[in-house]
Scaffold this motif. Structure first.
Motif, PDB file in Angstrom:
ATOM      1  N   VAL A   1      -0.248 -52.754 -37.430  1.00 32.89           N
ATOM      2  CA  VAL A   1      -0.125 -53.491 -39.023  1.00 32.89           C
ATOM      3  C   VAL A   1      -0.827 -52.248 -39.592  1.00 32.89           C
ATOM      4  O   VAL A   1      -0.425 -52.077 -40.872  1.00 32.89           O
ATOM      5  CB  VAL A   1      -0.531 -54.858 -39.021  1.00 32.89           C
ATOM      6  N   GLY A   2      -1.853 -51.866 -39.100  1.00 31.85           N
ATOM      7  CA  GLY A   2      -2.862 -50.884 -40.160  1.00 31.85           C
ATOM      8  C   GLY A   2      -2.048 -49.671 -40.206  1.00 31.85           C
ATOM      9  O   GLY A   2      -1.915 -49.220 -41.534  1.00 31.85           O
ATOM     10  N   THR A   3      -1.154 -49.121 -39.318  1.00 32.16           N
ATOM     11  CA  THR A   3      -0.564 -47.932 -39.617  1.00 32.16           C
ATOM     12  C   THR A   3       0.722 -48.185 -40.494  1.00 32.16           C
ATOM     13  O   THR A   3       1.056 -47.479 -41.647  1.00 32.16           O
ATOM     14  CB  THR A   3       0.230 -47.646 -38.197  1.00 32.16           C
ATOM     15  N   ILE A   4       1.340 -49.331 -40.669  1.00 27.37           N
ATOM     16  CA  ILE A   4       2.389 -49.593 -41.428  1.00 27.37           C
ATOM     17  C   ILE A   4       2.080 -49.633 -42.872  1.00 27.37           C
ATOM     18  O   ILE A   4       2.545 -49.302 -43.790  1.00 27.37           O
ATOM     19  CB  ILE A   4       3.151 -50.794 -40.876  1.00 27.37           C
ATOM     20  N   VAL A   5       0.916 -50.587 -43.119  1.00 28.19           N
ATOM     21  CA  VAL A   5       0.330 -50.818 -44.435  1.00 28.19           C
ATOM     22  C   VAL A   5      -0.086 -49.402 -44.987  1.00 28.19           C
ATOM     23  O   VAL A   5       0.067 -48.973 -46.164  1.00 28.19           O
ATOM     24  CB  VAL A   5      -0.892 -51.765 -44.506  1.00 28.19           C
TER      25      VAL A   5
ATOM     26  N   GLN B   1       1.032 -46.319 -44.211  1.00 28.02           N
ATOM     27  CA  GLN B   1       2.073 -45.587 -44.534  1.00 28.02           C
ATOM     28  C   GLN B   1       2.995 -45.995 -45.792  1.00 28.02           C
ATOM     29  O   GLN B   1       3.275 -45.355 -46.698  1.00 28.02           O
ATOM     30  CB  GLN B   1       3.144 -45.710 -43.274  1.00 28.02           C
ATOM     31  N   ASN B   2       2.941 -47.497 -46.059  1.00 27.94           N
ATOM     32  CA  ASN B   2       3.596 -48.117 -47.214  1.00 27.94           C
ATOM     33  C   ASN B   2       2.888 -47.709 -48.598  1.00 27.94           C
ATOM     34  O   ASN B   2       3.208 -47.351 -49.614  1.00 27.94           O
ATOM     35  CB  ASN B   2       3.564 -49.602 -47.110  1.00 27.94           C
ATOM     36  N   GLU B   3       1.416 -47.585 -48.422  1.00 25.01           N
ATOM     37  CA  GLU B   3       0.532 -47.359 -49.532  1.00 25.01           C
ATOM     38  C   GLU B   3       0.720 -45.697 -49.852  1.00 25.01           C
ATOM     39  O   GLU B   3       0.681 -45.368 -50.874  1.00 25.01           O
ATOM     40  CB  GLU B   3      -0.908 -47.668 -49.046  1.00 25.01           C
ATOM     41  N   ALA B   4       0.930 -44.922 -48.713  1.00 19.34           N
ATOM     42  CA  ALA B   4       0.926 -43.646 -48.917  1.00 19.34           C
ATOM     43  C   ALA B   4       2.449 -43.234 -49.488  1.00 19.34           C
ATOM     44  O   ALA B   4       2.416 -42.213 -50.479  1.00 19.34           O
ATOM     45  CB  ALA B   4       0.847 -42.923 -47.691  1.00 19.34           C
ATOM     46  N   THR B   5       3.293 -43.627 -49.145  1.00 19.59           N
ATOM     47  CA  THR B   5       4.655 -43.370 -49.754  1.00 19.59           C
ATOM     48  C   THR B   5       5.341 -44.242 -50.759  1.00 19.59           C
ATOM     49  O   THR B   5       6.074 -44.150 -51.613  1.00 19.59           O
ATOM     50  CB  THR B   5       5.905 -43.432 -48.497  1.00 19.59           C
ATOM     51  N   GLN B   6       4.445 -45.353 -50.851  1.00 23.63           N
ATOM     52  CA  GLN B   6       4.844 -46.574 -52.175  1.00 23.63           C
ATOM     53  C   GLN B   6       6.189 -47.027 -51.888  1.00 23.63           C
ATOM     54  O   GLN B   6       6.950 -47.413 -52.912  1.00 23.63           O
ATOM     55  CB  GLN B   6       4.585 -46.000 -53.796  1.00 23.63           C
ATOM     56  N   GLU B   7       6.659 -47.014 -50.567  1.00 24.66           N
ATOM     57  CA  GLU B   7       7.882 -47.451 -50.265  1.00 24.66           C
ATOM     58  C   GLU B   7       7.722 -48.540 -49.151  1.00 24.66           C
ATOM     59  O   GLU B   7       6.822 -48.497 -48.380  1.00 24.66           O
ATOM     60  CB  GLU B   7       9.057 -46.600 -49.605  1.00 24.66           C
ATOM     61  N   CYS B   8       8.561 -49.539 -49.150  1.00 24.75           N
ATOM     62  CA  CYS B   8       8.654 -50.420 -47.910  1.00 24.75           C
ATOM     63  C   CYS B   8       9.738 -50.694 -47.411  1.00 24.75           C
ATOM     64  O   CYS B   8      10.766 -50.599 -48.266  1.00 24.75           O
ATOM     65  CB  CYS B   8       8.063 -51.986 -48.603  1.00 24.75           C
ATOM     66  N   ALA B   9       9.843 -51.291 -46.647  1.00 17.99           N
ATOM     67  CA  ALA B   9      11.186 -51.542 -45.425  1.00 17.99           C
ATOM     68  C   ALA B   9      11.424 -53.239 -45.802  1.00 17.99           C
ATOM     69  O   ALA B   9      10.483 -53.900 -45.305  1.00 17.99           O
ATOM     70  CB  ALA B   9      10.953 -51.412 -44.286  1.00 17.99           C
ATOM     71  N   TYR B  10      12.531 -53.548 -46.303  1.00 20.30           N
ATOM     72  CA  TYR B  10      12.671 -55.030 -46.148  1.00 20.30           C
ATOM     73  C   TYR B  10      13.916 -55.362 -45.400  1.00 20.30           C
ATOM     74  O   TYR B  10      15.125 -54.463 -45.481  1.00 20.30           O
ATOM     75  CB  TYR B  10      13.204 -55.146 -47.724  1.00 20.30           C
ATOM     76  N   ALA B  11      14.077 -56.532 -44.627  1.00 27.16           N
ATOM     77  CA  ALA B  11      15.030 -56.804 -43.942  1.00 27.16           C
ATOM     78  C   ALA B  11      16.095 -57.449 -44.646  1.00 27.16           C
ATOM     79  O   ALA B  11      15.911 -58.371 -45.512  1.00 27.16           O
ATOM     80  CB  ALA B  11      14.747 -57.829 -43.022  1.00 27.16           C
ATOM     81  N   ARG B  12      17.672 -57.216 -44.325  1.00 29.46           N
ATOM     82  CA  ARG B  12      18.440 -57.532 -45.219  1.00 29.46           C
ATOM     83  C   ARG B  12      18.960 -58.824 -44.617  1.00 29.46           C
ATOM     84  O   ARG B  12      19.590 -59.746 -45.370  1.00 29.46           O
ATOM     85  CB  ARG B  12      19.686 -56.622 -45.009  1.00 29.46           C
ATOM     86  N   GLY B  13      18.509 -59.381 -43.200  1.00 34.03           N
ATOM     87  CA  GLY B  13      18.946 -60.620 -42.808  1.00 34.03           C
ATOM     88  C   GLY B  13      20.106 -60.523 -41.790  1.00 34.03           C
ATOM     89  O   GLY B  13      20.464 -61.247 -40.981  1.00 34.03           O
TER      90      GLY B  13
END
Length: 92
Positions: free
Chosen positions: A64-68, A70-82
């Motif tokens: 979780v810490g790694t994902i957070v 990386q999201n903060e560094a790139t300002q991009e997040c992955a969202y599930a479409r379902g």
């Protein structure tokens, strides 16, 4: 006990957010991994978990810490479409 865990996690988040402002993305990832593992281990210790759960909590926290980070560094997040796919978009 739950309040103590929440306060610990909130304080950890604030400290890491302030401390990571001038780091490279690679450094942020390393800090996120380490901080997440520490937060997971501390939480497991507060809950008096056995050694197996401590390892699981540390690994989960590291992920979780790694994902957070990386999201903060790139300002991009992955969202599930379902439908099993993901889309990359700017974080809110």
């Amino acid at each position: 006990m739950t309040r103590m865990i929440s306060m610990t996690l909130a304080a950890t988040t604030i400290v890491f957010a302030q401390g990571c402002e001038n780091l490279t993305p690679e450094q942020r990832t390393a800090v996120g991994l380490t901080g997440g593992a520490a937060a997971g281990l501390i939480t497991a210790d507060i809950l008096d978990a056995n050694n197996d759960w401590r390892v699981i909590a540390a690994l989960t926290g590291a992920a979780v810490g790694t994902i957070v980070a990386q999201n903060e560094a790139t300002q991009e997040c992955a969202y599930a479409r379902g439908d099993g796919t993901y889309v990359i978009a700017p974080c809110p």
